[in-house]
Motif scaffolding. Structure first.
Motif, short mmCIF file in Angstrom:
data_model
loop_
_atom_site.label_atom_id
_atom_site.label_comp_id
_atom_site.label_asym_id
_atom_site.label_seq_id
_atom_site.Cartn_x
_atom_site.Cartn_y
_atom_site.Cartn_z
N ARG A 175 0.81 -1.22 0.00
CA ARG A 175 0.00 0.00 0.00
C ARG A 175 0.85 1.27 0.00
NH1 ARG A 175 -4.25 -0.20 4.67
NH2 ARG A 175 -4.71 1.85 3.75
N LEU A 176 2.15 1.15 0.26
CA LEU A 176 3.01 2.33 0.27
C LEU A 176 3.03 2.98 -1.12
CD1 LEU A 176 5.28 4.04 1.78
CD2 LEU A 176 6.84 2.66 0.42
N VAL A 177 2.81 4.28 -1.16
CA VAL A 177 2.99 5.06 -2.39
C VAL A 177 4.39 5.65 -2.37
CG1 VAL A 177 2.21 7.07 -3.72
CG2 VAL A 177 0.53 5.55 -2.62
N ARG A 178 4.75 6.28 -1.26
CA ARG A 178 6.10 6.84 -1.13
C ARG A 178 6.39 7.23 0.31
NH1 ARG A 178 7.85 11.24 -4.40
NH2 ARG A 178 9.60 11.12 -2.98
N VAL A 179 7.67 7.29 0.63
CA VAL A 179 8.13 7.88 1.87
C VAL A 179 8.15 9.38 1.61
CG1 VAL A 179 9.98 7.99 3.58
CG2 VAL A 179 9.56 5.85 2.32
N VAL A 180 7.46 10.15 2.44
CA VAL A 180 7.35 11.59 2.21
C VAL A 180 8.47 12.35 2.92
CG1 VAL A 180 5.88 13.63 2.52
CG2 VAL A 180 4.85 11.42 1.89
N LYS A 181 8.63 12.10 4.23
CA LYS A 181 9.61 12.88 5.00
C LYS A 181 10.05 12.13 6.25
CE LYS A 181 10.63 17.30 7.07
NZ LYS A 181 10.18 18.57 7.57
N ARG A 211 12.60 7.58 -1.68
CA ARG A 211 13.27 8.90 -1.68
C ARG A 211 12.36 9.91 -0.99
NH1 ARG A 211 17.76 8.11 -4.23
NH2 ARG A 211 17.88 6.57 -5.88
N HIS A 212 12.92 10.74 -0.13
CA HIS A 212 12.10 11.57 0.75
C HIS A 212 12.77 12.89 1.09
CE1 HIS A 212 14.74 8.85 3.01
NE2 HIS A 212 14.98 9.91 3.77
N ALA A 213 11.97 13.81 1.58
CA ALA A 213 12.47 15.03 2.21
C ALA A 213 12.93 14.65 3.61
CB ALA A 213 11.38 16.09 2.25
N ARG A 214 13.78 15.50 4.23
CA ARG A 214 14.34 15.08 5.50
C ARG A 214 14.90 16.24 6.30
NH1 ARG A 214 19.64 11.39 5.46
NH2 ARG A 214 20.69 13.37 5.77
N ALA A 215 14.90 16.07 7.61
CA ALA A 215 15.65 16.93 8.52
C ALA A 215 16.55 16.02 9.35
CB ALA A 215 14.71 17.71 9.43
N ALA A 216 17.75 16.50 9.66
CA ALA A 216 18.68 15.77 10.52
C ALA A 216 19.28 16.78 11.48
CB ALA A 216 19.77 15.11 9.67
N VAL A 217 18.89 16.68 12.74
CA VAL A 217 19.29 17.70 13.71
C VAL A 217 19.94 17.07 14.95
CG1 VAL A 217 17.49 19.30 12.96
CG2 VAL A 217 17.02 17.72 14.82
N SER A 218 20.69 17.90 15.63
CA SER A 218 21.34 17.48 16.87
C SER A 218 20.38 17.62 18.04
CB SER A 218 22.56 18.37 17.11
OG SER A 218 23.18 18.03 18.34
N ALA A 219 20.52 16.73 18.99
CA ALA A 219 19.78 16.83 20.26
C ALA A 219 20.80 16.62 21.38
CB ALA A 219 18.68 15.77 20.33
N PRO A 220 20.72 17.41 22.44
CA PRO A 220 21.68 17.24 23.54
C PRO A 220 21.46 15.94 24.32
CG PRO A 220 20.07 18.92 24.09
CD PRO A 220 19.82 18.52 22.66
N ALA A 221 20.26 15.37 24.22
CA ALA A 221 19.94 14.10 24.86
C ALA A 221 18.69 13.55 24.19
CB ALA A 221 19.68 14.29 26.35
N LEU A 222 18.54 12.24 24.20
CA LEU A 222 17.34 11.58 23.67
C LEU A 222 16.82 10.61 24.71
CD1 LEU A 222 18.40 10.93 19.95
CD2 LEU A 222 16.68 12.54 20.78
N PRO A 223 15.56 10.18 24.59
CA PRO A 223 14.97 9.29 25.59
C PRO A 223 15.84 8.06 25.87
CG PRO A 223 13.30 10.00 24.03
CD PRO A 223 14.63 10.49 23.50
#
Length: 154
Positions: free
Chosen positions: A88-94, A128-140
């Motif tokens: 059912r996947l059409v595309r990965v958007v983001k 193929r998709h749009a994307r953000a890649a950001v830093s985090a000082p801590a994650l769960p």
């Protein structure tokens, strides 16, 4: 045109993990029209949580491998949202990628490539998709990477 993504997973030697249940007061995904919004998936491998801080105790290659586990979680949630039918996947958007990293670490995109590259390897052009890649000082729980995703389905 229908795609057999299950066969592609087998070709790649990959077994999807079970779609993890939420750890708090949220849902694993929300479907709005033809879009599936998948909650952030944390780096979690067969041996448990993948912990670490990029730029300190983890290198880019290990971070990219951690990001790939996040992508596996995203695909598992997508499969659940599609009632078990990945075709059912059409595309990965983001994708939105969060990297547990030191203030001077600047290779977040290379880390999140671990997820992006896997999604293209699995889904081809639909990955193929749009994307953000950001830093985090801590994650769960001290995990190295968390990634959320938006997918279009039919």
């Amino acid at each position: 045109m229908s795609h057999d993504y299950e066969a592609r997973l087998k070709e790649l030697g990959i077994t999807l993990p079970d779609a993890p249940a939420p750890a708090a007061n949220y849902v694993p995904y929300v479907i709005v029209g033809d879009l599936v919004f998948v909650s952030g998936q944390i780096s979690n491998g067969p041996d448990g949580l993948i912990l670490g801080k990029l730029g300190d105790d983890m290198d880019v290659e290990a971070g990219a491998a951690a990001a790939k586990t996040c992508a596996l979680g995203l695909v598992a949630q997508l499969k659940a949202a599609c009632d078990g039918d990945l075709s059912r996947l059409v595309r990965v958007v983001k994708l939105g990628g969060f990297v547990n990293s030191t203030p001077d670490f600047t290779q977040q995109p290379q880390v999140v490539n671990g997820a992006s590259d896997f999604l293209v390897e699995l889904f081809g052009d639909a990955g193929r998709h749009a994307r953000a890649a950001v830093s985090a000082p801590a994650l769960p729980l001290g995990v190295a990477v968390e990634i959320e995703g938006i997918f279009q389905i039919k």
